[in-house]
Design an enzyme around this catalytic site. Structure first.
Site, PDB file in Angstrom:
ATOM      1  N   ASP A 173       0.904   8.061  -1.505  1.00  0.00           N
ATOM      2  CA  ASP A 173       1.218   6.635  -1.633  1.00  0.00           C
ATOM      3  C   ASP A 173       1.829   6.391  -3.004  1.00  0.00           C
ATOM      4  O   ASP A 173       1.197   6.629  -4.033  1.00  0.00           O
ATOM      5  CB  ASP A 173      -0.072   5.809  -1.485  1.00  0.00           C
TER       6      ASP A 173
ATOM      7  N   TYR B   1       5.896   1.876  -9.622  1.00  0.00           N
ATOM      8  CA  TYR B   1       5.091   2.873 -10.339  1.00  0.00           C
ATOM      9  C   TYR B   1       5.964   3.773 -11.227  1.00  0.00           C
ATOM     10  O   TYR B   1       5.444   4.456 -12.107  1.00  0.00           O
ATOM     11  CB  TYR B   1       4.289   3.769  -9.375  1.00  0.00           C
TER      12      TYR B   1
ATOM     13  N   LYS C 266       7.015   1.267  -1.662  1.00  0.00           N
ATOM     14  CA  LYS C 266       6.887  -0.191  -1.549  1.00  0.00           C
ATOM     15  C   LYS C 266       8.044  -0.908  -2.239  1.00  0.00           C
ATOM     16  O   LYS C 266       8.545  -0.451  -3.274  1.00  0.00           O
ATOM     17  CB  LYS C 266       5.557  -0.648  -2.187  1.00  0.00           C
TER      18      LYS C 266
ATOM     19  N   HIS D  89       5.347  -5.152  -1.176  1.00  0.00           N
ATOM     20  CA  HIS D  89       4.249  -4.830  -2.096  1.00  0.00           C
ATOM     21  C   HIS D  89       3.295  -6.020  -2.317  1.00  0.00           C
ATOM     22  O   HIS D  89       2.081  -5.854  -2.333  1.00  0.00           O
ATOM     23  CB  HIS D  89       4.838  -4.355  -3.425  1.00  0.00           C
TER      24      HIS D  89
HETATM   25  N1  LIG Z   1      -0.631  -2.194  -3.063  1.00  0.00           N
HETATM   26  C1  LIG Z   1      -1.107  -2.448  -4.260  1.00  0.00           C
HETATM   27  O1  LIG Z   1      -0.902  -3.528  -4.831  1.00  0.00           O
HETATM   28  C2  LIG Z   1      -1.917  -1.413  -4.947  1.00  0.00           C
HETATM   29  C3  LIG Z   1      -2.626  -1.738  -6.114  1.00  0.00           C
HETATM   30  C4  LIG Z   1      -3.387  -0.734  -6.718  1.00  0.00           C
HETATM   31  C5  LIG Z   1      -3.437   0.538  -6.166  1.00  0.00           C
HETATM   32  N2  LIG Z   1      -2.712   0.829  -5.034  1.00  0.00           N
HETATM   33  C6  LIG Z   1      -2.712   2.176  -4.422  1.00  0.00           C
HETATM   34  O2  LIG Z   1      -4.063   2.583  -4.183  1.00  0.00           O
HETATM   35  C7  LIG Z   1      -4.309   3.818  -4.875  1.00  0.00           C
HETATM   36  C8  LIG Z   1      -5.755   3.910  -5.285  1.00  0.00           C
HETATM   37  O3  LIG Z   1      -6.147   2.791  -6.088  1.00  0.00           O
HETATM   38  P1  LIG Z   1      -6.314   2.848  -7.671  1.00  0.00           P
HETATM   39  O4  LIG Z   1      -5.613   4.039  -8.189  1.00  0.00           O
HETATM   40  O5  LIG Z   1      -5.911   1.538  -8.220  1.00  0.00           O
HETATM   41  O6  LIG Z   1      -7.878   2.959  -7.880  1.00  0.00           O
HETATM   42  P2  LIG Z   1      -9.032   3.961  -7.378  1.00  0.00           P
HETATM   43  O7  LIG Z   1      -8.461   5.087  -6.609  1.00  0.00           O
HETATM   44  O8  LIG Z   1     -10.109   3.116  -6.791  1.00  0.00           O
HETATM   45  O9  LIG Z   1      -9.630   4.484  -8.755  1.00  0.00           O
HETATM   46  C9  LIG Z   1      -8.918   5.296  -9.635  1.00  0.00           C
HETATM   47  C10 LIG Z   1      -9.787   5.511 -10.862  1.00  0.00           C
HETATM   48  O10 LIG Z   1     -10.968   6.253 -10.495  1.00  0.00           O
HETATM   49  C11 LIG Z   1     -11.014   7.471 -11.224  1.00  0.00           C
HETATM   50  N3  LIG Z   1     -11.487   8.495 -10.271  1.00  0.00           N
HETATM   51  C12 LIG Z   1     -10.852   8.934  -9.160  1.00  0.00           C
HETATM   52  N4  LIG Z   1     -11.597   9.855  -8.518  1.00  0.00           N
HETATM   53  C13 LIG Z   1     -12.733  10.002  -9.229  1.00  0.00           C
HETATM   54  C14 LIG Z   1     -13.891  10.813  -9.082  1.00  0.00           C
HETATM   55  N5  LIG Z   1     -14.024  11.648  -8.054  1.00  0.00           N
HETATM   56  N6  LIG Z   1     -14.873  10.703 -10.025  1.00  0.00           N
HETATM   57  C15 LIG Z   1     -14.760   9.851 -11.057  1.00  0.00           C
HETATM   58  N7  LIG Z   1     -13.682   9.063 -11.254  1.00  0.00           N
HETATM   59  C16 LIG Z   1     -12.678   9.132 -10.350  1.00  0.00           C
HETATM   60  C17 LIG Z   1      -9.625   7.722 -11.756  1.00  0.00           C
HETATM   61  O11 LIG Z   1      -9.650   8.343 -12.993  1.00  0.00           O
HETATM   62  P3  LIG Z   1      -8.814   9.699 -13.379  1.00  0.00           P
HETATM   63  O12 LIG Z   1      -7.403   9.549 -12.923  1.00  0.00           O
HETATM   64  O13 LIG Z   1      -8.940   9.763 -14.877  1.00  0.00           O
HETATM   65  O14 LIG Z   1      -9.542  10.816 -12.681  1.00  0.00           O
HETATM   66  C18 LIG Z   1      -9.092   6.287 -11.937  1.00  0.00           C
HETATM   67  O15 LIG Z   1      -9.528   5.758 -13.167  1.00  0.00           O
HETATM   68  C19 LIG Z   1      -3.323   3.735  -6.042  1.00  0.00           C
HETATM   69  O16 LIG Z   1      -3.157   4.945  -6.721  1.00  0.00           O
HETATM   70  C20 LIG Z   1      -2.096   3.231  -5.345  1.00  0.00           C
HETATM   71  O17 LIG Z   1      -1.481   4.269  -4.615  1.00  0.00           O
HETATM   72  C21 LIG Z   1      -1.962  -0.146  -4.422  1.00  0.00           C
END
Ligand SMILES: NC(=O)c1ccc[n+]([C@@H]2O[C@H](COP(=O)([O-])OP(=O)(O)OC[C@H]3O[C@@H](n4cnc5c(N)ncnc54)[C@H](OP(=O)(O)O)[C@@H]3O)[C@@H](O)[C@H]2O)c1
Length: 277
Positions: free
Chosen positions: A45, A50, A75, A108
């Site tokens: 994704d 990004y 997106k 998005h």
């Molecule tokens: N459509 C939208 O508006 C939108 C908005 C936000 C996100 N997204 C999508 O959703 C995806 C996921 O959401 P997100 O990246 O915002 O948040 P998330 O996946 O909920 O959390 C990511 C955070 O958690 C940490 N983490 C991940 N796995 C871990 C584990 N096993 N143990 C401990 N810490 C862990 C990562 O740190 P490290 O990297 O330091 O490990 C990072 O700080 C995004 O990457 C993106 O593709 C979409």
């Protein structure tokens, strides 16, 4: 480990677990995506905003994995909803990704104050019809936004990608999506690391009971609730950990206890869709 797939309302299928690349720095993206592909992730994704579609494309090209085994989402950014801008934006994304189509293209954010999301959605339907994306969907659309695009275009998006994690379940939007056959992609599935999952007793207890991390339990909860998730990490060991969630199951009682953590709007950790225009 085989990642389950879900069927979308347009007949295509989507791997339920992927790798999210929000905040993966451009210069780290090829390495991180390559590691994810080595571990077995086949769903990536990304988004134009990004700034890392090039790195995603480089990792895909270097992997040698057949295109039809990969699932790639990108997106349309908020300043490109009007006129023919979406047509230009998808071409630019495809060029950066080195692909002739994506599997899923999303609006998005709805940017409701600009009142141009119905047009953007119609353009994405056209992009899908031209084969530049297999499926078309939306992101950050609340219940009224979803109802409106369906009413005005007769086309339901394949997915709605929304903020959703243990403290914030988006009951109204998920109910409308379920009624309309729209699958939910939970972004920020781990709460973006903005609160301590281990401080939530039902998650900590299930982690202890299954000898898993609180992140694995949280991702497993999403999977068992039928959501699509793509947690982000730049650390290989965490990429592996987040992938290893298909060899245990939460009990009905554990699922119900995590369901009860919902704090409604107070649990939101990121921007409200009506406030981003
Ligand atoms: N459509 C939208 O508006 C939108 C908005 C936000 C996100 N997204 C999508 O959703 C995806 C996921 O959401 P997100 O990246 O915002 O948040 P998330 O996946 O909920 O959390 C990511 C955070 O958690 C940490 N983490 C991940 N796995 C871990 C584990 N096993 N143990 C401990 N810490 C862990 C990562 O740190 P490290 O990297 O330091 O490990 C990072 O700080 C995004 O990457 C993106 O593709 C979409």
């Amino acid at each position: 480990m085989t990642v389950p797939t879900l069927q979308l309302n347009d007949g295509h299928s989507i791997p339920q677990l992927g790798y999210g690349t929000f905040k993966v720095p451009a210069e780290e993206t090829e390495r991180a995506v390559s590691e994810a592909l080595e571990i077995g992730y086949r769903h990536i994704d990304t988004a134009a905003i990004y700034g890392n579609e090039g790195g995603v494309g480089a990792a895909i090209a270097a992997s040698g994995i057949p295109r039809d085994e990969l699932y790639v989402t990108t997106k349309l950014w908020n300043d490109r909803h009007d006129g023919d801008e979406p047509d230009r934006a998808i071409e630019e994304s495809l060029t950066k990704l080195g692909l002739d189509h994506v599997d899923l293209y999303l609006v998005h954010w709805p940017t409701p104050a600009k009142d141009n999301y119905v047009h953007a959605w119609e353009k994405l339907v056209g992009i899908r019809e031209r084969g530049l994306s297999r499926s078309a969907g939306v992101s950050n659309f609340l219940a009224p936004h979803l109802e409106r695009i369906i009413a005005e275009t007769g086309q339901a998006p394949a997915v709605d990608q929304i903020e959703l994690h243990p403290r914030y379940h988006q009951a109204e939007t998920t109910a409308v999506a379920a009624r309309r056959g729209v699958l939910i992609e939970a972004w920020g599935p781990l709460g973006q690391g903005k609160y301590d999952l281990a401080s939530l007793a039902p998650i900590a207890d299930a982690a202890a009971a299954h000898d898993r991390s609180v992140q694995q339990v949280t991702l497993r909860w999403h999977i068992q609730r039928g959501r699509i998730v793509f947690p982000k990490s730049v650390h290989r060991q965490r990429l592996q950990e987040n992938f290893d969630i298909f060899d245990f199951s939460l009990t009905d009682a554990e699922m119900a206890a995590i369901d009860a953590l919902d704090e409604g709007d107070a649990g939101r950790v990121a921007t409200h869709p009506n406030d981003l225009n």
